[in-house]
Design a protein around this motif. Structure first.
Motif, short mmCIF file in Angstrom:
data_model
loop_
_atom_site.label_atom_id
_atom_site.label_comp_id
_atom_site.label_asym_id
_atom_site.label_seq_id
_atom_site.Cartn_x
_atom_site.Cartn_y
_atom_site.Cartn_z
N UNK A 147 0.74 -1.26 -0.35
CA UNK A 147 0.08 0.04 0.20
C UNK A 147 1.10 1.39 -0.29
N UNK A 148 1.96 0.81 0.91
CA UNK A 148 3.02 2.25 0.80
C UNK A 148 4.51 2.32 0.18
N UNK A 149 4.56 0.59 -0.01
CA UNK A 149 5.84 0.83 -0.35
C UNK A 149 6.23 -0.63 -1.00
N UNK A 150 6.62 -0.43 -2.19
CA UNK A 150 6.94 -1.40 -3.10
C UNK A 150 8.79 -2.13 -3.50
N UNK A 151 8.47 -3.05 -3.94
CA UNK A 151 9.92 -3.87 -4.51
C UNK A 151 10.02 -3.82 -5.70
N UNK A 152 10.49 -3.61 -6.42
CA UNK A 152 11.29 -3.80 -7.76
C UNK A 152 11.33 -5.67 -8.50
N UNK A 153 11.80 -6.43 -7.20
CA UNK A 153 12.16 -7.60 -7.54
C UNK A 153 11.23 -8.48 -6.95
N UNK A 154 10.84 -9.69 -6.57
CA UNK A 154 10.14 -10.79 -6.51
C UNK A 154 10.78 -11.57 -6.77
N UNK A 155 11.29 -12.38 -5.53
CA UNK A 155 11.92 -13.99 -5.69
C UNK A 155 11.42 -14.95 -6.83
N UNK A 156 12.52 -15.30 -7.12
CA UNK A 156 11.50 -16.61 -7.72
C UNK A 156 10.52 -17.53 -7.25
N UNK A 157 9.21 -17.90 -7.85
CA UNK A 157 8.32 -18.95 -7.61
C UNK A 157 8.06 -19.85 -8.38
N UNK A 158 8.08 -20.37 -8.22
CA UNK A 158 7.99 -22.04 -9.07
C UNK A 158 6.40 -22.82 -9.32
N UNK A 159 5.55 -22.01 -8.57
CA UNK A 159 4.19 -21.88 -8.08
C UNK A 159 3.39 -20.90 -8.54
N UNK A 160 4.11 -19.73 -8.91
CA UNK A 160 3.46 -17.98 -9.22
C UNK A 160 2.47 -18.35 -10.26
N UNK A 161 1.40 -18.41 -10.06
CA UNK A 161 0.22 -18.07 -11.56
C UNK A 161 -0.23 -16.90 -12.31
N UNK A 162 -0.17 -15.90 -11.35
CA UNK A 162 -0.12 -14.70 -11.39
C UNK A 162 0.82 -13.80 -11.24
N UNK A 163 1.67 -12.58 -11.19
CA UNK A 163 1.63 -12.13 -11.42
C UNK A 163 3.64 -12.11 -12.28
N UNK A 164 4.51 -10.98 -10.75
CA UNK A 164 3.97 -10.23 -10.08
C UNK A 164 4.12 -9.31 -10.05
N UNK A 165 3.26 -8.29 -9.15
CA UNK A 165 2.43 -7.04 -9.92
C UNK A 165 3.66 -6.34 -8.56
N UNK A 166 4.68 -4.89 -8.97
CA UNK A 166 5.69 -4.41 -7.95
C UNK A 166 5.36 -3.26 -7.40
N UNK A 167 3.63 -2.33 -8.16
CA UNK A 167 3.14 -0.72 -8.43
C UNK A 167 2.23 -1.65 -6.30
N UNK A 168 2.32 -0.14 -5.92
CA UNK A 168 1.88 -0.24 -5.14
C UNK A 168 0.12 -0.96 -5.45
N UNK A 169 -0.15 -2.15 -4.58
CA UNK A 169 -1.74 -2.47 -4.80
C UNK A 169 -2.45 -3.16 -3.50
N UNK A 170 -3.60 -3.33 -3.43
CA UNK A 170 -4.02 -3.93 -2.92
C UNK A 170 -4.43 -5.27 -3.15
N UNK A 171 -5.82 -6.04 -3.03
CA UNK A 171 -6.25 -7.55 -2.91
C UNK A 171 -7.53 -7.11 -2.48
N UNK A 172 -8.23 -7.83 -3.34
CA UNK A 172 -9.96 -8.29 -2.96
C UNK A 172 -10.59 -9.98 -3.45
N UNK A 173 -11.12 -10.37 -3.06
CA UNK A 173 -11.54 -11.80 -2.14
C UNK A 173 -13.25 -11.24 -2.77
#
Length: 142
Positions: free
Chosen positions: A51-77
């Motif tokens: 919400x107020x911080x972002x990182x430009x790099x995400x670690x590898x994730x073999x189970x990642x289905x979508x993303x990563x999203x690096x800009x400020x974000x929030x989740x919705x279910x």
């Protein structure tokens, strides 16, 4: 995983954060070492943070289905009970959808073959009736 296997809890989805990026991961219902089914359903993990911080790099994730999203974000279910669907979303700071995935609620259930493991069901004639002493006391004529 052991808790889910022991309790047979259907409909579990993980929501997590504090990674300063967003992603959707899914663990397929197989044992990683053998590739054989492990009686689980697919387990989804929606990670949303930044919400107020972002990182430009995400670690590898073999189970990642979508993303990563690096800009400020929030989740919705959202749950659509009529359509029996679960909508998992990540939105950016402007509210635009950055990632979206829809899962059938029926897919978040143990396979039928795994639901009855360890469960004993008594037939009607084995159940005590009102006024019985808890023995085999079925209704007259049984």
């Amino acid at each position: 995983m052991q808790l889910l296997l022991r309790t047979r809890a259907d409909g579990v989805v993980f929501l997590s954060g504090d990674v300063h990026y967003a992603e959707l991961s899914v663990r397929k219902p197989t044992q990683p070492d053998t590739g054989r089914p492990d009686d689980l359903y697919p387990l989804y993990d929606l990670a949303s943070s930044g919400l107020n911080q972002d990182w430009p790099v995400a670690p590898a994730n073999s189970e990642r289905l979508a993303g990563p999203v690096h800009e400020h974000n929030w989740g919705r279910v959202a749950v659509d009970w009529a359509r029996r669907e679960l909508e998992l979303e990540v939105r950016d700071a402007r509210g635009a959808v950055a990632l979206r995935h829809v899962v059938s609620l029926d897919a978040l259930r143990f396979p039928a073959s795994a639901r009855t493991v360890g469960v004993t069901v008594a037939s009607h004639s084995q159940l005590p009736t009102a006024g019985s002493e808890g023995g085999s006391g079925g209704a007259a004529g049984e």
